[in-house]
Design a protein around this motif. Structure first.
Motif, mmCIF file in Angstrom:
data_model
loop_
_atom_site.group_PDB
_atom_site.id
_atom_site.type_symbol
_atom_site.label_atom_id
_atom_site.label_comp_id
_atom_site.label_asym_id
_atom_site.label_seq_id
_atom_site.Cartn_x
_atom_site.Cartn_y
_atom_site.Cartn_z
ATOM 1 N N LEU A 1 23.042 44.235 -67.635
ATOM 2 C CA LEU A 1 22.780 43.460 -66.423
ATOM 3 C C LEU A 1 21.822 44.213 -65.505
ATOM 4 O O LEU A 1 20.860 43.635 -64.975
ATOM 5 C CB LEU A 1 24.098 43.183 -65.694
ATOM 6 C CG LEU A 1 23.976 42.323 -64.435
ATOM 7 C CD1 LEU A 1 23.867 40.849 -64.810
ATOM 8 C CD2 LEU A 1 25.169 42.547 -63.505
ATOM 9 N N ARG A 2 22.065 45.498 -65.325
ATOM 10 C CA ARG A 2 21.196 46.300 -64.460
ATOM 11 C C ARG A 2 19.806 46.447 -65.067
ATOM 12 O O ARG A 2 18.797 46.391 -64.355
ATOM 13 C CB ARG A 2 21.836 47.662 -64.224
ATOM 14 C CG ARG A 2 23.075 47.601 -63.331
ATOM 15 C CD ARG A 2 23.827 48.911 -63.290
ATOM 16 N NE ARG A 2 24.906 48.884 -62.299
ATOM 17 C CZ ARG A 2 25.816 49.840 -62.167
ATOM 18 N NH1 ARG A 2 25.784 50.909 -62.966
ATOM 19 N NH2 ARG A 2 26.756 49.747 -61.242
ATOM 20 N N ALA A 3 19.754 46.627 -66.388
ATOM 21 C CA ALA A 3 18.458 46.774 -67.051
ATOM 22 C C ALA A 3 17.638 45.493 -66.974
ATOM 23 O O ALA A 3 16.401 45.541 -66.934
ATOM 24 C CB ALA A 3 18.667 47.181 -68.509
ATOM 25 N N ASN A 4 18.311 44.347 -66.938
ATOM 26 C CA ASN A 4 17.620 43.054 -66.912
ATOM 27 C C ASN A 4 17.303 42.569 -65.504
ATOM 28 O O ASN A 4 16.704 41.497 -65.347
ATOM 29 C CB ASN A 4 18.479 41.989 -67.612
ATOM 30 C CG ASN A 4 18.466 42.126 -69.120
ATOM 31 O OD1 ASN A 4 17.460 42.511 -69.707
ATOM 32 N ND2 ASN A 4 19.588 41.805 -69.750
ATOM 33 N N ARG A 5 17.679 43.332 -64.493
ATOM 34 C CA ARG A 5 17.542 42.854 -63.114
ATOM 35 C C ARG A 5 16.096 42.515 -62.758
ATOM 36 O O ARG A 5 15.807 41.438 -62.224
ATOM 37 C CB ARG A 5 18.102 43.895 -62.143
ATOM 38 C CG ARG A 5 17.976 43.487 -60.682
ATOM 39 C CD ARG A 5 18.506 44.571 -59.759
ATOM 40 N NE ARG A 5 18.162 44.295 -58.378
ATOM 41 C CZ ARG A 5 18.864 43.522 -57.565
ATOM 42 N NH1 ARG A 5 19.948 42.928 -58.006
ATOM 43 N NH2 ARG A 5 18.483 43.335 -56.317
ATOM 44 N N ARG A 6 15.174 43.427 -63.039
ATOM 45 C CA ARG A 6 13.776 43.184 -62.683
ATOM 46 C C ARG A 6 13.204 42.004 -63.476
ATOM 47 O O ARG A 6 12.457 41.183 -62.936
ATOM 48 C CB ARG A 6 12.949 44.448 -62.912
ATOM 49 C CG ARG A 6 13.238 45.554 -61.900
ATOM 50 C CD ARG A 6 12.535 46.846 -62.280
ATOM 51 N NE ARG A 6 11.089 46.700 -62.295
ATOM 52 C CZ ARG A 6 10.311 46.840 -61.217
ATOM 53 N NH1 ARG A 6 10.849 47.122 -60.043
ATOM 54 N NH2 ARG A 6 9.007 46.713 -61.316
ATOM 55 N N ARG A 7 13.551 41.928 -64.742
ATOM 56 C CA ARG A 7 13.081 40.816 -65.568
ATOM 57 C C ARG A 7 13.606 39.487 -65.028
ATOM 58 O O ARG A 7 12.877 38.493 -64.955
ATOM 59 C CB ARG A 7 13.543 41.045 -67.004
ATOM 60 C CG ARG A 7 13.021 40.039 -68.004
ATOM 61 C CD ARG A 7 13.544 40.387 -69.386
ATOM 62 N NE ARG A 7 13.135 39.410 -70.373
ATOM 63 C CZ ARG A 7 13.620 39.367 -71.609
ATOM 64 N NH1 ARG A 7 14.522 40.257 -71.997
ATOM 65 N NH2 ARG A 7 13.199 38.454 -72.457
ATOM 66 N N SER A 8 14.875 39.466 -64.642
ATOM 67 C CA SER A 8 15.464 38.252 -64.075
ATOM 68 C C SER A 8 14.776 37.876 -62.773
ATOM 69 O O SER A 8 14.473 36.701 -62.523
ATOM 70 C CB SER A 8 16.963 38.462 -63.835
ATOM 71 O OG SER A 8 17.650 38.718 -65.039
ATOM 72 N N ALA A 9 14.523 38.880 -61.930
ATOM 73 C CA ALA A 9 13.894 38.619 -60.639
ATOM 74 C C ALA A 9 12.482 38.082 -60.809
ATOM 75 O O ALA A 9 12.052 37.180 -60.076
ATOM 76 C CB ALA A 9 13.887 39.894 -59.799
#
Length: 214
Positions: free
Chosen positions: A176-184
């Protein structure tokens, strides 16, 4: 809990229906949760949850194929498997369906990405109501909700008290933390500039949102 309120450029987001949601690709590796950003924005606003959290859940649940045909085959091989792009199990869906008066069936999650995203948003809303206001500082509130989505309400409440997550929950949180920027970035593409989710691309996640304790 801080919420992102996101509107499409030029006005509020409109309801997204089944016809607006692309079918996940049959080709392995071709699926991108970012393709569902407009649905995520609308469903998150409707449920009153964080769009960034909801998109993060979709990224975390992208570990298996989501084309309807492949999900049917997966379910034949593993009858207890979950359905839809948000990977919801039958028991969880039935709770959400009864709580919110949904008319769709669990099997519809497999064929209707818009319905799957909406059900996931409503489930996160229910988890948010059940999560205590005060929790340990090592997790943000949204991180605890994501852990609840993955590990269930009972475990979420235990993590909020400081009980260490097990290996699977820790892995879910790392992703979840690793995907944060991609999600944003996916959300910023439909939200426009200078919105909370756009700024999240360059902002570190909060670690003590309404938190208390060690």
């Amino acid at each position: 809990m801080t919420r992102e309120t996101i509107a499409a450029p030029g006005g509020p987001s409109r309801p997204a229906g089944r016809d607006d949601a692309p079918t996940p690709p049959l080709r392995p590796g071709g699926y991108d949760p970012g393709d569902y950003a407009p649905l995520v924005v609308h469903s998150a606003e409707e449920a009153g949850v964080s769009a960034l959290l909801l998109m993060g859940v979709l990224h975390n649940e992208a570990y298996k194929p989501h084309h309807p045909l492949l999900e049917r085959l997966w379910h034949w091989w593993k009858p207890e498997a979950s359905f839809g792009i948000a990977n919801m199990h039958r028991a969880t869906f039935e709770e959400v369906r009864h709580a919110h008066g949904l008319t769709g069936r669990w099997e519809d999650l497999r064929d209707d990405p818009a319905f799957a995203v909406r059900a996931a948003a409503l489930h996160l809303k229910d988890l948010d109501r059940r999560l205590p206001e005060r929790h340990v500082r090592r997790y943000s509130r949204d991180e605890l909700l994501a852990l609840g989505y993955n590990a269930g309400e009972r475990n979420m409440r235990a993590f909020a008290r400081g009980v260490p997550p097990g290996p699977m929950a820790r892995s879910y949180l790392r992703r979840l933390r690793a995907n944060r920027r991609r999600s944003a970035r996916a959300l910023a593409a439909v939200a426009g500039p200078d919105t909370p989710v756009s700024r999240a691309v360059t902002t570190r996640p909060a670690s003590g949102d309404r938190a208390n304790g060690a």
